[in-house]
Design a protein around this motif. Structure first.
Motif, mmCIF file in Angstrom:
data_model
loop_
_atom_site.group_PDB
_atom_site.id
_atom_site.type_symbol
_atom_site.label_atom_id
_atom_site.label_comp_id
_atom_site.label_asym_id
_atom_site.label_seq_id
_atom_site.Cartn_x
_atom_site.Cartn_y
_atom_site.Cartn_z
ATOM 1 N N SER A 16 0.829 -1.203 0.000
ATOM 2 C CA SER A 16 0.000 0.000 0.000
ATOM 3 C C SER A 16 0.865 1.256 0.000
ATOM 4 C CB SER A 16 -0.918 -0.008 1.224
ATOM 5 O OG SER A 16 -0.142 -0.083 2.392
ATOM 6 N N GLY A 17 2.140 1.113 -0.312
ATOM 7 C CA GLY A 17 3.016 2.277 -0.348
ATOM 8 C C GLY A 17 3.830 2.409 0.921
ATOM 9 N N ASP A 18 3.181 2.336 2.046
ATOM 10 C CA ASP A 18 3.876 2.501 3.312
ATOM 11 C C ASP A 18 3.993 1.176 4.042
ATOM 12 O OD1 ASP A 18 4.805 5.012 3.639
ATOM 13 O OD2 ASP A 18 2.904 5.823 4.371
ATOM 14 N N ALA A 19 5.208 0.826 4.402
ATOM 15 C CA ALA A 19 5.376 -0.293 5.307
ATOM 16 C C ALA A 19 5.527 0.307 6.701
ATOM 17 C CB ALA A 19 6.614 -1.083 4.927
ATOM 18 N N ASP A 20 4.878 -0.289 7.667
ATOM 19 C CA ASP A 20 4.871 0.269 9.012
ATOM 20 C C ASP A 20 5.935 -0.438 9.860
ATOM 21 O OD1 ASP A 20 4.272 1.141 11.522
ATOM 22 O OD2 ASP A 20 2.515 -0.142 11.735
ATOM 23 N N PRO A 21 6.885 0.341 10.439
ATOM 24 C CA PRO A 21 7.975 -0.296 11.184
ATOM 25 C C PRO A 21 7.474 -1.258 12.271
ATOM 26 C CG PRO A 21 8.383 2.048 10.971
ATOM 27 C CD PRO A 21 7.012 1.793 10.410
ATOM 28 N N GLN A 22 6.343 -0.911 12.888
ATOM 29 C CA GLN A 22 5.852 -1.763 13.961
ATOM 30 C C GLN A 22 5.364 -3.107 13.405
ATOM 31 O OE1 GLN A 22 2.645 -0.494 16.961
ATOM 32 N NE2 GLN A 22 4.416 0.792 17.349
ATOM 33 N N ASP A 23 4.666 -3.025 12.288
ATOM 34 C CA ASP A 23 4.170 -4.229 11.644
ATOM 35 C C ASP A 23 5.346 -5.100 11.180
ATOM 36 O OD1 ASP A 23 2.279 -5.934 10.362
ATOM 37 O OD2 ASP A 23 2.900 -5.024 8.460
ATOM 38 N N LEU A 24 6.390 -4.446 10.654
ATOM 39 C CA LEU A 24 7.554 -5.202 10.176
ATOM 40 C C LEU A 24 8.232 -5.937 11.322
ATOM 41 C CD1 LEU A 24 9.122 -2.722 7.616
ATOM 42 C CD2 LEU A 24 7.711 -4.730 7.189
ATOM 43 N N ARG A 25 8.301 -5.289 12.476
ATOM 44 C CA ARG A 25 8.917 -5.956 13.627
ATOM 45 C C ARG A 25 8.134 -7.207 13.982
ATOM 46 N NH1 ARG A 25 9.966 -0.720 15.212
ATOM 47 N NH2 ARG A 25 12.192 -0.320 15.246
ATOM 48 N N LYS A 26 6.814 -7.076 13.942
ATOM 49 C CA LYS A 26 5.984 -8.232 14.288
ATOM 50 C C LYS A 26 6.217 -9.368 13.301
ATOM 51 C CE LYS A 26 2.355 -5.641 16.627
ATOM 52 N NZ LYS A 26 1.186 -4.797 16.368
ATOM 53 N N ARG A 27 6.582 -9.013 12.062
ATOM 54 C CA ARG A 27 6.818 -10.046 11.062
ATOM 55 C C ARG A 27 8.260 -10.555 11.066
ATOM 56 N NH1 ARG A 27 4.067 -8.863 5.391
ATOM 57 N NH2 ARG A 27 2.624 -7.210 5.947
ATOM 58 N N GLY A 28 9.051 -10.091 12.031
ATOM 59 C CA GLY A 28 10.375 -10.684 12.181
ATOM 60 C C GLY A 28 11.504 -9.908 11.527
ATOM 61 N N LEU A 29 11.301 -8.613 11.289
ATOM 62 C CA LEU A 29 12.376 -7.802 10.732
ATOM 63 C C LEU A 29 12.965 -6.933 11.851
ATOM 64 C CD1 LEU A 29 13.311 -6.673 7.615
ATOM 65 C CD2 LEU A 29 12.397 -4.640 8.685
ATOM 66 N N ALA A 30 14.220 -7.177 12.172
ATOM 67 C CA ALA A 30 14.872 -6.375 13.199
ATOM 68 C C ALA A 30 15.828 -5.406 12.521
ATOM 69 C CB ALA A 30 15.642 -7.265 14.169
ATOM 70 N N HIS A 31 16.009 -4.250 13.124
ATOM 71 C CA HIS A 31 16.770 -3.188 12.475
ATOM 72 C C HIS A 31 17.690 -2.492 13.469
ATOM 73 C CE1 HIS A 31 16.582 1.073 10.489
ATOM 74 N NE2 HIS A 31 17.721 0.484 10.259
ATOM 75 N N VAL A 32 18.985 -2.623 13.249
ATOM 76 C CA VAL A 32 19.966 -1.853 14.015
ATOM 77 C C VAL A 32 20.317 -0.660 13.142
ATOM 78 C CG1 VAL A 32 22.261 -1.842 15.041
ATOM 79 C CG2 VAL A 32 20.871 -3.928 15.097
ATOM 80 N N PRO A 33 19.793 0.546 13.476
ATOM 81 C CA PRO A 33 19.938 1.659 12.539
ATOM 82 C C PRO A 33 21.360 2.207 12.498
ATOM 83 C CG PRO A 33 18.822 2.398 14.502
ATOM 84 C CD PRO A 33 19.066 0.936 14.695
ATOM 85 N N GLU A 34 21.650 2.909 11.411
ATOM 86 C CA GLU A 34 22.986 3.485 11.245
ATOM 87 C C GLU A 34 23.285 4.513 12.312
ATOM 88 O OE1 GLU A 34 24.300 3.796 6.780
ATOM 89 O OE2 GLU A 34 22.439 4.876 7.057
ATOM 90 N N ASP A 35 22.259 5.301 12.637
ATOM 91 C CA ASP A 35 22.465 6.416 13.545
ATOM 92 C C ASP A 35 21.831 6.091 14.897
ATOM 93 O OD1 ASP A 35 22.542 8.739 14.939
ATOM 94 O OD2 ASP A 35 21.886 10.019 13.296
ATOM 95 N N ARG A 36 22.625 5.534 15.790
ATOM 96 C CA ARG A 36 22.014 5.106 17.051
ATOM 97 C C ARG A 36 21.630 6.291 17.914
ATOM 98 N NH1 ARG A 36 27.188 3.297 17.686
ATOM 99 N NH2 ARG A 36 28.463 4.724 18.889
ATOM 100 N N HIS A 37 22.323 7.416 17.748
ATOM 101 C CA HIS A 37 22.037 8.558 18.621
ATOM 102 C C HIS A 37 20.681 9.180 18.326
ATOM 103 C CE1 HIS A 37 26.474 9.307 19.785
ATOM 104 N NE2 HIS A 37 25.914 8.321 20.434
ATOM 105 N N HIS A 38 20.331 9.223 17.032
ATOM 106 C CA HIS A 38 19.078 9.884 16.693
ATOM 107 C C HIS A 38 17.952 8.916 16.410
ATOM 108 C CE1 HIS A 38 22.045 13.124 15.773
ATOM 109 N NE2 HIS A 38 21.230 13.697 16.628
ATOM 110 N N MET A 39 18.301 7.700 16.039
ATOM 111 C CA MET A 39 17.250 6.794 15.637
ATOM 112 C C MET A 39 17.153 5.579 16.551
ATOM 113 S SD MET A 39 16.586 5.518 11.786
ATOM 114 C CE MET A 39 16.025 7.051 11.096
ATOM 115 N N GLY A 40 18.261 4.967 16.823
ATOM 116 C CA GLY A 40 18.224 3.706 17.558
ATOM 117 C C GLY A 40 17.950 3.868 19.043
ATOM 118 N N LEU A 41 18.225 5.050 19.561
ATOM 119 C CA LEU A 41 18.093 5.256 21.000
ATOM 120 C C LEU A 41 17.509 6.637 21.267
ATOM 121 C CD1 LEU A 41 21.668 4.112 22.096
ATOM 122 C CD2 LEU A 41 19.563 2.860 22.538
#
Lengths: 511, 378
Positions: free
Chosen positions: A325-350
């Motif tokens: 539908s154009g947008d994938a929702d990060p929360q939905d993706l997590r539920k489907r088993g996609l984990a993401h360690v972002p590049e920028d931990r200071h602004h995004m990961g934490l």
């Protein structure tokens, strides 16, 4: 005495409770390239900022060419022949090279005389040091390597005899870095003194004459580069023996877990950052994406993880289209088993102002284990955070501590623990060891390999080519938003470097 | 808390630093008093005496404080989401419409304790509705909430003039205000509460709304630190990119936060309208919405800080009135200056003394943990 360009005696500096430099002594000989190496937070940048006049030392003397100096601000440093090339360039993007070089040294108010003189002087410097660059080019139109050259010219224009370079190769391709080293060698041969700050051991070995090692605010050793080894320097930096090679067995790839087809992503300004990229990641393998920062890797990761909207193309997770539908929702993706360690931990990961345990549930805060209806179940949250802290050896082991008070390596472990402990099928990792100390790098690399061996599909993006080569089972190279080639980890650095520079473009990698 | 690593002990962070800021503010205010030729010491005595020294004064102080607790909480909730809601003034004003309508409709039918819950609900709903449009515009269109909320203050002001003059004013009356509520629309005073401590509140309008304000403060604490929604609000406020990464719905959270913030501001109207005047008048908010910003700043957006900060400003209002009564040299405007100084030192210059105090405590603690901090300081 006069043989020394710089001599620091007993430099001491604290920021509040943080003792950044402790009784530092350093001697830099004239006409040499002197490396300063240390982990992030070891105090290298603080020391150089004191030398360049950004900070004042609490105690200690600075001798330049045998004269004691009090460097109140950068103007004093510049007047005494010290120039600095910052990690993040201090250039005005929409000015020309000439305008940038003369900025702050304009001579007179209406610039007529200044421009003529500056142009002549720039020409002389270019000839003398073989630093060709078009004086009328606009900075933002120049490649990063040339921008850095402008920074060097700026320092030379101000009469620098001693040049400090702070992590100069972070933004360069291997070829550009080699070119920079040739320039530095030439400057040295003409009598300039160069101080090179870096955390990359390879660079130190390649170019310096002497090297000083810093650890936790102290100067722990100075060596002749010829008399030392990468292993010894690494040990001095960390304070214990470290394993530099990552040990890993054969990959055992299974079915495709993540598949990207014809993905195109634009950034906020509407510029195409990811251009028709296709790739597959199978269970039990690590696919590494190499490339110089800013070639679309960040946007690719953000599109896959649902943070950024893709312009066109499909992304399949476990065979299902996730951006239908154009947008994938990060929360939905997590539920489907996609984990993401972002590049920028200071602004995004934490969220740095949060307590450790609050960050340990970021993105998973919808999980019923952490909730009592609309209320947070603090007992469960803190208990599971404590378990992760123990398992990942996060220090200090205090789940109530504010996240900003952890070191870079421990912050990264908080993110890794959160993303890896949920048993994902696909793990997306950006810059896993950026700003992380050598000791923690070893630990993080091991964990990533363990994830692969446990049958996870791992997609890794890193600007550290060594890291990509050490961890990946397949390497894709991105340049200007496209995947320009696929290689095995056995590919030489030169070969990958050419791809990263877009020199040897290939047809889209076949499946 | 994690004392060994925390930068400052809790009592310094939340006790000593605000106290020092306050003392400096009053010292400078004292200079101003001196300049107009009055004794600062006498003025200070008058202020404290007037605000806390006798039952009626205390009643007024707490009455004002009630207003400021509501508006302070409203600003604080929005702060946690990174939103600067300076429309508390207008939201409270419109909240007053809700209270008045509830009372006008029900005061003849129900006793006050049945009218009251309806009025509470109406005030919150009306205030929230007024904050909804700026919240929606911020979330969907990126229109900055600072601009829109302050604009909505003016719109609220005009709207209320129209409502009072054209709609709510009883026939034949000259004053732009509603009729006086019957007993069913009047909140009981809390004279019994102060009489426990031996005070007689006299004519002070200290009423039940104060207890509602305390409950609201507790609920705000619960919301922000103990619920999933509060977690999402705080994440949004501290790092919008982290919120996006965590899959928190930005639009939804911004709108919900503004609704809660507006609702709290709206509830402020209970105190003057149902608790004191028993009618809806023009401009009954009298700046409480703006004082809420200072109260939230001083209270660090934490209910435990907001309550004392609100009482402090209640003291400035009540004690200030006493001073200008006793010392003709010191006008009402001078009191505003003193309030401004408190806001300046406690809010805007909050970090002025912090570096020195931090250095002092770092030196006290010695270099024992410095190496720990060096590793963490990076």
């Amino acid at each position: 005495m006069s043989d020394l360009a710089i001599e620091l005696q007993g430099i001491d500096k604290s920021f509040g409770a943080v003792h950044a430099n402790r009784n530092i002594n350093l001697s830099v000989h004239k006409g040499t390239i002197h490396g300063i190496i240390g982990e992030n937070g070891a105090g290298k940048s603080t020391l150089m900022s004191i030398l360049y006049g950004f900070y004042q030392a609490d105690r200690g003397n600075i001798m330049v060419n045998g004269n004691k100096l009090i460097i109140r601000d950068p103007n004093v440093a510049i007047a005494s022949g010290i120039g600095m090339v910052h990690q993040h360039f201090m250039l005005v993007d929409n000015f020309t090279v000439l305008e940038n070089v003369m900025l702050g040294a304009e001579e007179n108010a209406i610039l007529n005389r200044g421009i003529v003189n500056a142009r002549a002087e720039l020409k002389r410097l270019e000839d003398e040091y073989a630093l060709e660059v078009d004086p009328d080019a606009i900075i933002e139109e120049l490649p990063v390597g040339l921008q850095q050259r402008v920074e060097i010219l700026k320092a030379l224009y101000r009469g620098a005899e001693i040049l400090i370079l702070d992590e100069p190769t972070g933004v360069l391709t291997p070829a550009e870095a080699d070119h920079l080293f040739r320039i530095l060698e030439q400057l040295r041969d003409q009598g300039k003194t160069i101080i090179l700050i870096t955390h990359k051991l390879r660079e130190i070995m390649a170019i310096t004459d002497e090297v000083s090692v810093m650890r936790r605010g102290e100067m722990v050793a100075t060596r002749n580069t010829a008399d030392t080894s990468v292993e010894e320097l690494a040990e001095l930096m960390v304070g214990r023996r470290v394993l530099l090679r990552v040990e890993k067995g054969e990959a055992n790839p299974q079915g495709i877990k993540l598949s990207v087809e014809g993905l195109t992503v634009k950034d906020g300004r509407g510029v195409v950052m990811v251009d028709n990229v296709s790739l597959d990641v199978r269970a039990g393998e690590i696919v590494g994406i190499a490339g110089v920062a800013g070639n679309g890797q960040s946007e690719l990761l953000e599109a896959i993880t649902g943070i950024r909207r893709a312009e066109s193309g499909t992304i399949l997770l476990n065979g299902e289209t996730i951006n239908a539908s154009g947008d994938a929702d990060p929360q939905d993706l997590r539920k489907r088993g996609l984990a993401h360690v972002p590049e920028d931990r200071h602004h995004m990961g934490l969220v740095l102002s949060f307590e450790e345990n609050e960050n340990a549930i970021l993105g998973y805060h919808y999980d019923e284990n952490y909730l009592n209806g609309p209320m947070l179940n603090l007992d469960n949250i803190r208990k599971s955070a404590s378990e992760s802290v123990e398992k990942y050896d996060i220090r200090p082991p205090d789940v109530r501590l504010k996240t900003a008070n952890f070191s870079g390596g421990n912050q990264q472990k908080i993110v890794l623990a959160r993303e890896m402990e949920r048993d994902p099928t696909v793990l997306i990792i950006g810059q896993p060891t950026r700003g992380v100390d050598v000791g923690a790098i070893e630990f993080i690399h091991k964990r990533i390999i363990e994830m692969r061996d446990a049958g996870k599909a791992v997609l890794l993006v890193s600007v550290e080519l060594d890291e990509i080569r050490a961890l990946s089972d397949r390497i894709l190279v991105m340049f200007a938003g496209r995947v320009v080639g696929e290689r095995t980890p056995e590919a030489t650095e030169g070969e990958l470097g050419l791809l990263m520079a877009g020199v040897e473009e290939e047809k889209e990698a076949a499946q | 808390m994690s004392v060994p690593y925390a930068k400052l002990p809790v009592w310094v962070e939340y006790g000593l630093i605000p106290l020092i800021n306050l003392v400096v503010a009053f010292l400078v205010a004292g200079l101003v008093v001196l300049l107009v030729g009055e004794s600062p010491l006498k003025a200070a005595t008058l202020m404290v005496q007037g605000a806390f020294g006798y039952g009626e004064g205390l009643g007024f102080t707490l009455y004002y404080a009630t207003n400021f607790i509501f508006t302070g909480l409203a600003v604080a909730v929005a702060f946690h989401c990174g939103l600067f809601n300076i429309g508390g003034e207008g939201q409270a004003y419109i909240g007053g419409l809700g209270v008045a309508l509830a009372c006008l409709l029900l005061d003849g039918i129900f006793p006050w304790f049945l009218t009251f819950p309806v009025a509470v609900l109406a005030s919150a709903v009306f205030g929230a509705a007024w904050a909804f449009i700026p919240g929606y515009l911020q979330a969907k269109r990126g229109s900055h909430v600072v601009i829109t909320t302050i604009m909505f203050n003016f719109i609220a002001s005009s709207l209320m003039v129209y409502m009072l003059v054209e709609v709510l004013k009883p026939l034949g009356s000259m004053a732009p205000q509603t009729r006086t509520f019957l007993d069913g629309g009047q909140l009981p005073r809390l004279d019994w509460l102060l009489s426990i401590f031996g005070f007689d509140i006299g004519g002070a309008p200290f009423n039940l709304s104060f207890l509602v304000a305390l409950v609201a403060a507790f609920l705000v604490w619960l919301l922000i630190w103990r619920t999933r929604l509060g977690y999402e609000i705080r994440t949004m406020g501290a790092s919008p990119t982290a919120a996006r990464y965590a899959g928190i719905k930005e639009v939804r959270i911004i709108i919900i936060t503004m609704l809660i913030s507006g609702g709290l501001a709206g509830m402020m109207a209970l105190n003057p309208i149902m608790g004191d005047q028993h009618r809806l008048q023009l401009d009954f908010v009298t700046g409480a919405g703006f004082v809420g910003i200072a109260v939230a700043l001083m209270g660090r957006s934490h209910p435990v800080g907001i309550i004392p900060a609100a009482i402090l400003f209640g003291m400035l209002y009540q004690g200030g009135a006493e001073i200008s009564f006793e010392m003709p040299q010191i006008s009402r405007d001078m009191i505003t200056i003193i309030q401004g100084l408190v806001i300046l030192f406690a809010g805007a210059l909050e970090h002025m003394f912090r570096p020195a105090i931090t250095a002092f405590f770092a030196a006290l603690r010695g270099s024992g943990e410095a190496s720990e901090a060096a590793a963490a300081g990076e």
